[in-house]
Motif scaffolding. Sequence first.
Motif, PDB file in Angstrom:
ATOM      1  N   ARG A 186      -4.074  14.485  15.725  1.00 18.29           N
ATOM      2  CA  ARG A 186      -3.285  13.560  16.532  1.00 18.29           C
ATOM      3  C   ARG A 186      -2.281  14.312  17.404  1.00 18.29           C
ATOM      4  O   ARG A 186      -2.030  13.938  18.538  1.00 18.29           O
ATOM      5  N   ILE A 237      -7.541  10.410  18.965  1.00 17.13           N
ATOM      6  CA  ILE A 237      -7.299   9.018  18.570  1.00 17.13           C
ATOM      7  C   ILE A 237      -8.443   8.487  17.703  1.00 17.13           C
ATOM      8  O   ILE A 237      -8.394   7.368  17.222  1.00 17.13           O
ATOM      9  N   GLU A 285      -6.397  15.142  10.166  1.00 18.89           N
ATOM     10  CA  GLU A 285      -6.241  14.015  11.098  1.00 18.89           C
ATOM     11  C   GLU A 285      -4.854  14.023  11.734  1.00 18.89           C
ATOM     12  O   GLU A 285      -4.719  13.791  12.943  1.00 18.89           O
ATOM     13  N   ASP A 286      -3.815  14.287  10.927  1.00 22.92           N
ATOM     14  CA  ASP A 286      -2.453  14.346  11.461  1.00 22.92           C
ATOM     15  C   ASP A 286      -2.331  15.453  12.505  1.00 22.92           C
ATOM     16  O   ASP A 286      -1.737  15.262  13.565  1.00 22.92           O
TER      17      ASP A 286
END
Length: 117
Positions: free
Chosen positions: A89, A94, A85-86
């Motif tokens: 991003r 989003i 997820e990081d």
Amino acid sequence: MPAIAVERTIGETKRAVIDGLIRYNETKMGKQRYRRFAVSLRERKKIVGGIVGEVWMTVLFIQLFWIDERFRGKGRGAALIKKIEDEARRFGAIRSYVDTMSVQAPGFYRKCGYKAF
């Protein structure tokens, strides 16, 4: 006349389909942000778990996720989710999407903040 073929190896067809979709979508929506990547869990260089995903526009699609049973229930799965997820991003994502079956890990994904729909 074009022929339909079933293939055991999908690499060439998958690449052609992805490239075709990207070209088509760009004619309708402009330049697309698209990135495929993986995050791995390693023990002495051996892969013992990992996630394969892609970011398209602003959505992370988690496609494959596996962890060797020896490493489950110890927070490593959640760490892998956080890492992908990081990274997503950084590519502009989003939101995130994962598809799972009831015999797999829906409870795990809920604990990571995912909601069923």
